[in-house]
Design a protein around this motif. Structure first.
Motif, PDB file in Angstrom:
ATOM      1  N   ARG A  89     128.182  37.907  68.708  1.00 46.49           N
ATOM      2  CA  ARG A  89     129.438  37.830  67.698  1.00 46.49           C
ATOM      3  C   ARG A  89     130.442  38.817  68.268  1.00 46.49           C
ATOM      4  N   GLY A 143     129.508  34.194  56.630  1.00 49.65           N
ATOM      5  CA  GLY A 143     131.070  34.445  57.186  1.00 49.65           C
ATOM      6  C   GLY A 143     131.985  34.104  56.232  1.00 49.65           C
ATOM      7  N   ARG A 201     138.418  37.065  59.877  1.00 48.44           N
ATOM      8  CA  ARG A 201     137.025  36.575  59.551  1.00 48.44           C
ATOM      9  C   ARG A 201     136.188  37.820  59.715  1.00 48.44           C
ATOM     10  N   ARG A 202     135.189  37.769  58.399  1.00 47.34           N
ATOM     11  CA  ARG A 202     134.157  38.942  58.653  1.00 47.34           C
ATOM     12  C   ARG A 202     133.188  38.433  58.032  1.00 47.34           C
ATOM     13  N   VAL A 203     131.928  39.124  58.110  1.00 49.11           N
ATOM     14  CA  VAL A 203     130.386  38.845  57.897  1.00 49.11           C
ATOM     15  C   VAL A 203     130.045  39.477  56.684  1.00 49.11           C
ATOM     16  N   GLU A 237     136.203  33.840  55.781  1.00 48.91           N
ATOM     17  CA  GLU A 237     137.659  33.946  56.351  1.00 48.91           C
ATOM     18  C   GLU A 237     138.450  33.789  55.507  1.00 48.91           C
ATOM     19  N   ARG A 265     132.715  31.361  64.833  1.00 53.02           N
ATOM     20  CA  ARG A 265     132.063  30.690  63.485  1.00 53.02           C
ATOM     21  C   ARG A 265     130.502  30.255  63.811  1.00 53.02           C
TER      22      ARG A 265
END
Length: 129
Positions: free
Chosen positions: A110, A71, A64-66, A73, A103
């Motif tokens: 985070r 977000g 997962r990255r933003v 995934e 999430r």
């Protein structure tokens, strides 16, 4: 020899052996081969490893990255030939097996704690004692 043993022997040739030690919570780089026409390039996807599931040839991870406060995934099969390599950028201390609660988190909440000295399950670090 049973059926499951035959299947495991066939799949053993396709398993990757150069895998770094990746735990849930670590920030990793996934180097993915992308084929566009006749050209091939490697693209890096960096994010937090929030889940591992399966075993052997069927093992997958969710990273997962933003991006732009959104977000993203992706689920990656570990033994896929389209993955060039995995790199562990940062190790984090996770107390759960799946980090789906990330999430719902926004901002500094985070972040995960870095692994501290003295933890026995951390490979490559000396324990003070």
């Amino acid at each position: 020899m049973g059926t499951q043993q035959i299947i495991d022997n066939i799949n053993a040739g396709n398993l990757k052996t150069d895998m770094p030690t990746m735990d849930v919570g670590d920030t990793i780089n996934v180097h993915v081969r992308i084929v566009e026409g006749e050209k091939e390039r490697v693209q890096v996807f960096q994010g937090v490893l929030i889940s591992r599931k399966g075993r052997g040839i069927n093992e997958t991870i969710i990273v997962r990255r933003v991006v732009n406060n959104q977000g993203v995934e992706r689920t990656w099969p570990i033994n896929s030939p389209m993955i060039a390599k995995f790199e562990v950028v940062r190790r984090a201390d996770a107390r759960r097996g799946k980090l789906y609660f990330l999430r719902d988190r926004v901002g500094k909440k985070r972040r995960l704690r870095d692994r501290r000295r003295g933890l026995k399950h951390v490979a490559g670090q000396k324990t003070v004692g």
